[in-house]
Design a protein around this motif. Structure first.
Motif, short mmCIF file in Angstrom:
data_model
loop_
_atom_site.label_atom_id
_atom_site.label_comp_id
_atom_site.label_asym_id
_atom_site.label_seq_id
_atom_site.Cartn_x
_atom_site.Cartn_y
_atom_site.Cartn_z
N GLY A 12 0.81 -1.21 0.00
CA GLY A 12 0.00 0.00 0.00
C GLY A 12 0.84 1.26 0.00
N ASN A 38 -10.38 2.82 4.34
CA ASN A 38 -9.04 2.53 4.87
C ASN A 38 -7.96 3.05 3.91
N ILE A 126 -3.55 -6.80 14.35
CA ILE A 126 -3.17 -6.72 12.94
C ILE A 126 -2.62 -5.33 12.61
N THR A 129 -6.54 -0.09 10.27
CA THR A 129 -6.77 1.35 10.29
C THR A 129 -7.86 1.71 11.30
N ALA A 222 -7.08 -0.20 -4.47
CA ALA A 222 -6.69 0.38 -3.18
C ALA A 222 -5.87 -0.67 -2.43
N GLN A 223 -5.22 -0.23 -1.36
CA GLN A 223 -4.27 -1.08 -0.62
C GLN A 223 -3.16 -1.58 -1.56
N LEU A 227 -1.40 -7.02 0.63
CA LEU A 227 -2.47 -6.95 1.63
C LEU A 227 -3.71 -7.69 1.15
N VAL A 237 -3.29 -8.67 6.72
CA VAL A 237 -3.76 -8.21 5.41
C VAL A 237 -5.04 -7.41 5.62
N VAL A 272 2.43 -0.34 6.78
CA VAL A 272 1.83 0.19 8.02
C VAL A 272 1.17 -0.97 8.73
P1 IMO Z 1 -3.87 2.60 0.33
O1 IMO Z 1 -5.00 2.41 -0.64
C1 IMO Z 1 -1.41 0.96 3.52
C2 IMO Z 1 -3.30 -1.97 6.16
C3 IMO Z 1 -3.45 -1.56 7.61
C4 IMO Z 1 -3.30 -2.92 8.28
C5 IMO Z 1 -4.02 -3.85 7.32
C6 IMO Z 1 -5.46 -4.14 7.69
O2 IMO Z 1 -3.74 4.00 0.81
O3 IMO Z 1 -2.61 2.02 -0.18
P2 IMO Z 1 -7.69 -2.69 7.55
O4 IMO Z 1 -8.05 -1.39 8.18
O5 IMO Z 1 -7.75 -2.69 6.06
O6 IMO Z 1 -8.43 -3.85 8.14
O7 IMO Z 1 -6.14 -2.92 7.97
O8 IMO Z 1 -3.99 -3.20 6.06
N1 IMO Z 1 -3.88 -1.02 5.19
C7 IMO Z 1 -3.16 -0.19 4.43
N2 IMO Z 1 -1.83 0.06 4.43
N3 IMO Z 1 -2.21 1.57 2.63
C8 IMO Z 1 -3.54 1.31 2.61
O9 IMO Z 1 -4.35 1.80 1.64
C9 IMO Z 1 -4.07 0.43 3.56
N4 IMO Z 1 -5.31 -0.02 3.84
C10 IMO Z 1 -5.17 -0.92 4.82
O10 IMO Z 1 -2.43 -0.67 8.00
O11 IMO Z 1 -1.96 -3.30 8.31
#
Ligand code: IMO
Ligand code: GDP
Ligand code: MG
Length: 427
Positions: A12, A38, A126, A129, A222-223, A227, A237, A272
């Motif tokens: 991500g 997220n 985990i 967010t 996204a993500q 993940l 993830v 993250v």
């Molecule tokens: P973009 O689209 C980076 C990570 C969270 C956590 C894991 C699960 O900006 O790249 P969740 O809230 O989805 O259940 O969290 O996924 N995470 C991201 N890390 N960029 C993101 O989105 C993320 N969306 C979720 O930090 O490790």
């Protein structure tokens, strides 16, 4: 250009928003296909900064923007984000923004459950967010969650919501004193339904209509691929499939429509939250990378963990997603590093392996093997032509292209919309 799907090829925050913004003028429609708020996709235009979490990045350039059925939508956040963008003079109406009426509704209690679990079950943390993404997808798969179209009929909304609230309160009892209030949630939904419903359509019906036969689509992921709920570093993830294969399923169109698949890759790696990260730099060098790259989450503000570029991980991403070419971002962040590492294979115990394993046990025992390149120690931001880049930066790009065996189409060399070099045409 054919249709295009843009996905993040690491964990991500690779710079997807910026790349979508750079390319979306060539397309008629931008479609977000999974995840929820997220996500945090940043677009910087001079002094103006936009962070889009649930809305497709194409709105910034006034493109018809569509949210697919596999997205989980927090209606309160959705309206807030629209307001924020409107305040920044971005035009949003039901003409340029549509949401799938069969997308799932993320409710305020989903984030409460998410946060309670993260706090109370800290050994199984985990590092989510905290926005309720997991609990909302769980409700969807369990077939008890609400869909956007449930807002159309107050009577059935009441019954479905009651079931949902009762279900969660049984489990909340064992974790917390908190209870979900049916009345409060119902009141909230009644108060916002008329603001949400104008955006709601049958996306599949709409996009398969004759009008769109010759229109160009850009799918925004996204993500990141690591993940992905099935192919990522499970259980660390997110709760959706982030692979492009899901884009067609989410929108309800034929799979061949997803077109060319562009993977966005940072010149180093960040993550993250918790979970395995083979090339993580745990020394001060990692902090330096974080500082230079301003690696703080755009959604939660949490510091991102930083590490070197991991070609083994990227190759896995290329396979699971079917990536055809790459946009390499944040190369300028490496401008001042004297030595730059690229992981090209892993060692586990005495064994050399060239692929990224799935099991956590193996992932946690990886010793990355690195190529060490000389840094270019010069500024790259502002350069508009690859040939004007320092020789050593050109070499770094070539090495990545060779190891991954895939073309690099774009090079991003600064946060601004204009800090980008078009290297090769997408073919
Ligand atoms: P973009 O689209 C980076 C990570 C969270 C956590 C894991 C699960 O900006 O790249 P969740 O809230 O989805 O259940 O969290 O996924 N995470 C991201 N890390 N960029 C993101 O989105 C993320 N969306 C979720 O930090 O490790
Ligand atoms: P996304 O989630 O993949 O859209 O990425 P994010 O927006 O969460 O994180 C990327 C961050 O890097 C944002 O703050 C961007 O403004 C910034 N960014 C994007 N490309 C570049 C780049 O080439 N150089 C630098 N220095 N920053 C960049
Ligand atoms: Mg992000």
């Amino acid at each position: 250009m054919k249709n295009l799907t843009i996905v993040g090829a690491q964990w991500g925050d690779e710079g997807k928003g910026k790349i979508v913004d750079h390319l979306c003028n060539k397309f008629d429609v931008v479609l977000r296909f999974q995840g929820g708020h997220n996500a945090g996709h940043t677009i910087i235009i001079g002094k103006e900064k936009f962070i889009l979490s649930i809305l497709p990045s194409g709105l910034i350039r006034n493109k018809l923007s569509i949210i697919g059925s596999s997205v989980v939508i927090d209606p309160v956040h959705f309206l807030k984000e629209i307001d924020l963008l409107r305040k920044k003079k971005i035009k949003i109406s039901k003409k340029n923004l549509k949401i799938a009426n069969n997308a799932s509704i993320l409710l305020p209690f989903h984030s409460i459950i998410d946060q309670i679990r993260e706090q109370k079950l800290s050994k199984k943390k985990i590092g989510t967010t905290g926005r309720g993404i997991g609990p909302c997808y769980e409700d969807k798969v369990a077939r008890r969650g609400l869909k956007i179209y449930d807002l159309e009929d107050i009577d059935s909304l009441r019954v479905r919501l009651k079931n949902l609230v009762n279900f969660h309160n049984i489990f909340l009892k064992s974790l917390s004193k908190k209870r979900i209030s049916f009345n409060e949630t119902f009141k909230l939904l009644k108060s916002i339904r008329k603001k949400i419903l104008p955006f709601s359509i049958d996306v599949s019906e709409f996009i398969n209509s004759k009008y769109f036969f010759k229109k160009k689509f850009l799918f925004e992921g996204a993500q990141g691929l690591m993940l992905d709920i099935d192919h990522g570093t499970f259980p660390f993830v997110t709760s959706s499939n982030t692979i492009p294969a899901i884009a067609a399923a989410s929108i309800g169109i034929k799979p061949s429509k997803i077109g060319h698949i562009l993977g966005v890759v940072k010149a180093y790696t960040t993550r993250v939250g918790e979970g395995p990260f083979p090339t993580e730099i745990k020394s001060n060098l990692g902090l330096e990378l974080a500082k230079k790259g301003r690696e703080f989450g755009s959604v939660t503000g949490r510091p991102r963990r930083c590490g070197w570029f991991d070609a083994v991980q990227c190759k896995k991403a290329i396979n699971i997603a079917g990536i055809n070419s790459i946009a390499l971002t944040k190369i300028d962040v490496l401008d001042k590093f004297k030595k730059i590492k690229i992981c090209y294979e892993y060692k586990i115990g005495k064994k050399i392996i060239k692929f990224m394993p799935n099991s956590n046990k193996m992932l946690n025992n990886i010793k990355p093997r690195y190529l060490i390149l000389d840094g270019w120690c010069a500024n790259t931001t502002g350069i508009k032509n690859k040939k004007m880049l320092p020789q050593k930066a050109q070499k770094f790009i070539k090495v990545i292209e060779n190891i991954l065996n895939i073309p690099i189409n774009f090079l991003s060399n600064g946060p601004d919309r204009n800090d980008i070099i078009n290297l090769k045409k997408i073919t």
